[in-house]
Design a protein around this motif. Sequence first.
Motif, PDB file in Angstrom:
ATOM      1  N   GLU A 116     -11.638  -3.547   3.675  1.00  0.00           N
ATOM      2  CA  GLU A 116     -11.117  -2.179   3.664  1.00  0.00           C
ATOM      3  C   GLU A 116     -11.335  -1.487   5.010  1.00  0.00           C
ATOM      4  O   GLU A 116     -10.471  -0.760   5.492  1.00  0.00           O
ATOM      5  CB  GLU A 116     -11.800  -1.378   2.551  1.00  0.00           C
ATOM      6  N   ASN A 127       0.836  -1.187   0.000  1.00  0.00           N
ATOM      7  CA  ASN A 127       0.000   0.000   0.000  1.00  0.00           C
ATOM      8  C   ASN A 127       0.877   1.246   0.000  1.00  0.00           C
ATOM      9  O   ASN A 127       1.795   1.369   0.794  1.00  0.00           O
ATOM     10  CB  ASN A 127      -0.902  -0.021   1.236  1.00  0.00           C
ATOM     11  N   LYS A 145      -3.349  -4.924   4.520  1.00  0.00           N
ATOM     12  CA  LYS A 145      -4.019  -5.863   3.620  1.00  0.00           C
ATOM     13  C   LYS A 145      -4.371  -7.170   4.314  1.00  0.00           C
ATOM     14  O   LYS A 145      -5.436  -7.734   4.084  1.00  0.00           O
ATOM     15  CB  LYS A 145      -3.131  -6.137   2.404  1.00  0.00           C
ATOM     16  N   VAL A 176      -3.274   1.413   5.288  1.00  0.00           N
ATOM     17  CA  VAL A 176      -4.223   0.316   5.150  1.00  0.00           C
ATOM     18  C   VAL A 176      -3.459  -0.989   5.177  1.00  0.00           C
ATOM     19  O   VAL A 176      -2.526  -1.181   4.401  1.00  0.00           O
ATOM     20  CB  VAL A 176      -5.054   0.434   3.861  1.00  0.00           C
ATOM     21  N   THR A 180      -8.178  -0.360   7.245  1.00  0.00           N
ATOM     22  CA  THR A 180      -7.999   1.055   7.581  1.00  0.00           C
ATOM     23  C   THR A 180      -7.930   1.253   9.091  1.00  0.00           C
ATOM     24  O   THR A 180      -7.116   2.032   9.602  1.00  0.00           O
ATOM     25  CB  THR A 180      -9.154   1.883   6.995  1.00  0.00           C
TER      26      THR A 180
END
Length: 613
Positions: free
Chosen positions: A157, A141, A148, A146, A161
């Motif tokens: 997501e 990223n 993964k 963020v 986040t």
Amino acid sequence: MTLVKTTILLLFFSGDAFSPKYLFLRTHQCRRHRHAQPTMLGSSAKDALQRTASHLEKLKKTSKAMSSSGDKEGRLYQSLIRYSANSLKQQLKDLGLPRNGRKPDLAKRLVAYELNKEISDFDKENEIKEEQVESVWKEENKDGKVIKSFAGLLLSEAAGTALGTASFTAPSPIQQAAITTLSAGESAILHAETGSGKTLAYLLPITETLWREQGDDGALGFAVILTPTRELAAQVAGIAQVLAPPGTVRLIYRPSNLIGDPLKEHGENEHGGLIEKDVGRNTPRLYVGSAKAIMTSLYGDAKMPASPTTKPEATFFLRNIRWLVLDEVDRLLHVKKSRGETRFKQHEKPAAIVTSAATRMTLGKSQLIAVSATVGRPLRRELTRVLGLTTEECPPIIRASTETKSKEEHTTGRAVTIPDLVKNYVAPIEGSSNGKLLTAAFQVVNKLNKEKRKMLLVLTRGCGISTKNTIGALEHFRCQPKPVSLLDALEADGSDRMIEIHRQVSGATGVGETKYFQSKNESAEESAEEYLLVTGEDTVRGLHLDGLDVVIIVGRPHGPDEYTHIAGRTGRAGKNGKVISVVSSDSAGHIKSWERMLDVDFEVISLQDIDSI
């Protein structure tokens, strides 16, 4: 003679009062009067009929998922009841199911088994392979905010986040050991020290499954998280709201209908408040609440005319429980200290009732996750009794050091201790009266207040001092900072802002760090003001207070396990902390004797030297 008879007959049939027509009509009217219904209904009767009609209409809508299986259930039962009891017992033996009970019970058990076979194997369908995770998320990223994947689990997501905002770049040992096992649908007991991230370890596999099934109308299964207090339930719900799809988390802080429209007892918006009906939202699938609130929602109590959830809805809810989490399980169940302990027979605790019912209705197919910082043989014995299992069938224990332990390994020794970053002090005083204990506690707070610190004063059950009297005494001493009840600070009154306040206190906004009581105009330095929260031993358990520096314990805890949970409010997430026990001289010796069991050193310190720590 004939003339007399004729005259009597004429008089009989000629009179209106004795005419055959009148007698027939009168008799018919009398019979109708006994069964007659009023032709005109009053307003109360009309309202009752309307309520009944609306309830039946609502019940039809909620029973659509059960309608197809209901007919099949009846046909299966009729076909099985024709067999002899010995034949049914043989079928149950082949399937590994219990064979006790009468013939109708045996047939119902087989029917339930056949119906549960039709439910899709969610665990196999949603199993995440580490190779797939690595191949999908090879790209890094760019903004670095963020995440993964986390402990081999592909993140949505929202969760990525949130964890990125909290700077959770690497999972804790218990998260690394538990997430993979729980994602595979296996039941387990999570055993790790306080503040090690057990809540996130069991929430992530559940919330990520909800994200993958979002929009799937055929997805079934509820997640139920039971906690000992509603304050802890609100804190867990606040973290779950950050991780789960919008509208799927529901906090049960008082008895309510679990299947019907909740009408938002609490807000699901970011800062609380109602969601308009025209705004699309998901159906609640993750229920968080105290064990008593959820049990009363299902079965009611003596004070209620009926249970908030109707019996068909409660059956549907219990039959479709897919995850069952017992947070602070050692407080949710009756745990005996030894086999020889003799106590009066007690009623089952609410958590035991709900767990036993869910296990029975799902035939043990729901995933059970028990969480605690203190796990031993007595807890395992009680848990297996509630689940109807043998000791050998008890779910495995997952600890931070190793993923699983064998039966011999996980029953010896104390695997979880107080973190090394926590320093433990004992401040003995002369006497054990309430006045002397409160005076000594004030002296400790007054000396520690020379530096801005966030303090929590915990009153043990043994000291017998109430929170109200403690705050009154400290205010009389003009204690600074001003003492505040923890429950008042958390606004634990069922308000719409209950979850939001807990998220601010526990640092659950984005599952990251927030500043307690920080306003929008305050900077990080300005928000680091001192505070003094006062609460009892029963309420504080399991709560995460962001940035807590010192825990002051008034009185001797009941045992080393209780001390572990109280001291675990500080020194969380790799931060330093201090625990000061204000006790009598006799109790100080008892606490010192726990050093070997807890693997910590208790430093005896006088009240005059408190300001030096």
